[in-house]
Design an enzyme around this catalytic site. Sequence first.
Site, PDB file in Angstrom:
ATOM      1  N   SER A   1       0.834  -1.208   0.000  1.00  0.00           N
ATOM      2  CA  SER A   1       0.000   0.000   0.000  1.00  0.00           C
ATOM      3  C   SER A   1       0.865   1.252   0.000  1.00  0.00           C
ATOM      4  CB  SER A   1      -0.948   0.000   1.199  1.00  0.00           C
ATOM      5  OG  SER A   1      -0.269   0.251   2.411  1.00  0.00           O
ATOM      6  N   GLU A   2       1.954   1.237   0.763  1.00  0.00           N
ATOM      7  CA  GLU A   2       2.836   2.402   0.810  1.00  0.00           C
ATOM      8  C   GLU A   2       3.426   2.699  -0.567  1.00  0.00           C
ATOM      9  OE1 GLU A   2       3.924   4.503   3.623  1.00  0.00           O
ATOM     10  OE2 GLU A   2       1.963   3.717   4.161  1.00  0.00           O
ATOM     11  N   VAL A   3       3.842   1.665  -1.284  1.00  0.00           N
ATOM     12  CA  VAL A   3       4.430   1.865  -2.613  1.00  0.00           C
ATOM     13  C   VAL A   3       3.363   2.331  -3.604  1.00  0.00           C
ATOM     14  CG1 VAL A   3       5.603   0.734  -4.544  1.00  0.00           C
ATOM     15  CG2 VAL A   3       6.256   0.188  -2.188  1.00  0.00           C
TER      16      VAL A   3
END
Length: 298
Positions: A35-37
Site C-alpha cells: 500500500s505504501e508503494v
Amino acid sequence: MSQDPFRATVRAEGARLYRDLPWRRTRDPYEIWLSEVMLQQTQVPRVLARWQEWLERFPTVAALACADTADVLAAWQGMGYNRRALALKAAAETVCTDYDGVFPSDTAALKALPGIGPATAQGIRAFAFDLPGVYLETNVRTVLLHHFFPDVPGVPDRELIPLAASTCPGTGEEAGVPFAVPFDEGDTPRSWYYAMLDYGAYLKKTIPNPSRRSSTYTRQSRFEGSRRQKRAHIVRMLLDARASGAGALTLDEVRAGVDELELSAGRERVGESDVVSILDDLVREGFACETDGTWSIA
C-alpha cells in the site's frame, strides 16, 4: 503552538476524519508495504481497487518473489513508474532469501531493501509493527507546515524531522530527539500517523496546499507526450506481444506502435534514435531483452 495542544488537535481531527481503508485492517508488513508503494503519487480510490487485485495475484511476499517478472509488470500496468514493480519483486526476493520470508522491523534493514526509502521504511515500522520514528510523507509534512511554519516558504526537512520525532508517541528517541509521551494506551505510532495522514489529506482539500512550502516539493512533470509515456507504451506493447504469443517485436514494429500513439494525439512521429534510446534504457534497467534485432519483455 506548543506540542501537547498540537497533538491533541491532531488526535481529535484524526478521529473525526478517519478513513477505513483495507490496508489499515491488517498488520501484515507485506500488505502494508504494498500500500505504501502504490500510494506514492497515486490517488487512494485507484489504489483501493489495485491493491486487492495485486494481493489476489500475489498473496504473499513469497508468491511475489517467485513470480515471473513479466507477470509482475503486467499486474502493475496503469500504476505508473514500472521501476516500482521491479523494485517490489527485487525486495520480495531479498526478504525471502535473507530473512526467510519475514519482513525485518529494523529501519536500516528495511532501507537496504530495493526501492524502500526512509518514508516507506517508517510506514512499515509504524503501521505493521507500531514502532515510533520519523515518517515524513506528504500529508505529514502538510500538517507540520500548517501548524509550525505558517506562511514560511522553502522549509527543509531538517526543520521538520525534530518535530516529527518529538510529536510521535513512543519510547526512546530519533535524531537525538525524544519521542512524545503517549496520552493513553490508544496513542500509538500507528494511530498517530493515521491521524496525521487523514488530517493532512483534509487540509490539502480545504486550504492552499501547505506541502508546496516544503523545500522537497516538486510538481510532477507532464505525462502526455513525455518520454515516460513512450516508455510505458513500449512496455505495454512488449507485454501484449508476449501475451499474444508473438514474443518479440522488431524495431520497426516498436516504432510503428509509438508513432500510432503520437499521431493519435496530434503529435509528430518519433525519430528512430529516440525509440532505440528508450529500448536501450529498458534493456539496461531489466525491463526488456534484445536478441538479433528484436525486443521482448524480460
